[in-house]
Write a protein that holds these residues in place. Sequence first.
Motif, mmCIF file in Angstrom:
data_model
loop_
_atom_site.group_PDB
_atom_site.id
_atom_site.type_symbol
_atom_site.label_atom_id
_atom_site.label_comp_id
_atom_site.label_asym_id
_atom_site.label_seq_id
_atom_site.Cartn_x
_atom_site.Cartn_y
_atom_site.Cartn_z
ATOM 1 N N GLU A 1 -88.439 -17.485 11.642
ATOM 2 C CA GLU A 1 -88.486 -16.489 10.572
ATOM 3 C C GLU A 1 -89.924 -16.403 10.077
ATOM 4 N N ARG A 2 -90.281 -15.306 9.424
ATOM 5 C CA ARG A 2 -91.656 -15.137 8.910
ATOM 6 C C ARG A 2 -91.846 -15.953 7.644
ATOM 7 N N ASN A 3 -92.987 -16.659 7.582
ATOM 8 C CA ASN A 3 -93.309 -17.420 6.370
ATOM 9 C C ASN A 3 -94.177 -16.574 5.435
ATOM 10 N N SER A 4 -94.661 -17.178 4.359
ATOM 11 C CA SER A 4 -95.444 -16.438 3.360
ATOM 12 C C SER A 4 -96.783 -15.930 3.904
ATOM 13 N N PHE A 5 -97.258 -16.505 5.019
ATOM 14 C CA PHE A 5 -98.506 -16.049 5.641
ATOM 15 C C PHE A 5 -98.252 -14.957 6.675
ATOM 16 N N GLY A 6 -96.980 -14.617 6.907
ATOM 17 C CA GLY A 6 -96.637 -13.613 7.897
ATOM 18 C C GLY A 6 -96.463 -14.169 9.300
ATOM 19 N N LEU A 7 -96.524 -15.493 9.444
ATOM 20 C CA LEU A 7 -96.345 -16.135 10.742
ATOM 21 C C LEU A 7 -94.885 -16.483 10.972
ATOM 22 N N LEU A 8 -94.481 -16.477 12.233
ATOM 23 C CA LEU A 8 -93.146 -16.942 12.572
ATOM 24 C C LEU A 8 -93.138 -18.461 12.525
#
Length: 179
Positions: free
Chosen positions: A92-99
């Motif tokens: 899922e995407r984290n707060s930095f936009g990374l999976l």
Amino acid sequence: MKKSLRKQVLQELKSLSKEEKQSMNDWLTEQFFQHPFYKEAKTIATYLSFPHEFQTAKLIEQAQKDGKTILIPKTYPHGKMDFVLYEPEKLERNSFGLLEPKGNFSIIEPSLIDLIHVPGLAFNPSGYRVGYGGGYYDRYLEHFPGHTISTLYPCQIQDFQPEHFDIPVEEVLIYEKDF
């Protein structure tokens, strides 16, 4: 200093054409697969890349075909990071936009990791890096016993003085061909 360097290199990375990036990604991926660190490694930690970074999808796919165990980072508050098994269905995407992994996952002990493919924005000629500012990799690498390697576009090589807490990458692969 690091803030302006991050901004400058990020701008340069984002200005690369799709064709330039593809050519560099292909060349760097091939160099990575030919490196002794890769050939000897059974367990490799890498990252799921942003669009402006070296693209890791082909690297992950081929490493899995080669029978390597692939790990990806799981980050926590206060700069803490672990590596966990790469399971695409649990991302899922984290707060930095990374999976990132979500749900149940197994944390792999650093001593079981043979090679970490380290991301970063800028690197100096001695392998010291400037990342995105969270300090995750410097904290993790401080006690990591295995090998480290990074794959870089030419614009990522910069001249800067590392700080006392910075940990250098052992091997840096830099794109060297003309377009």
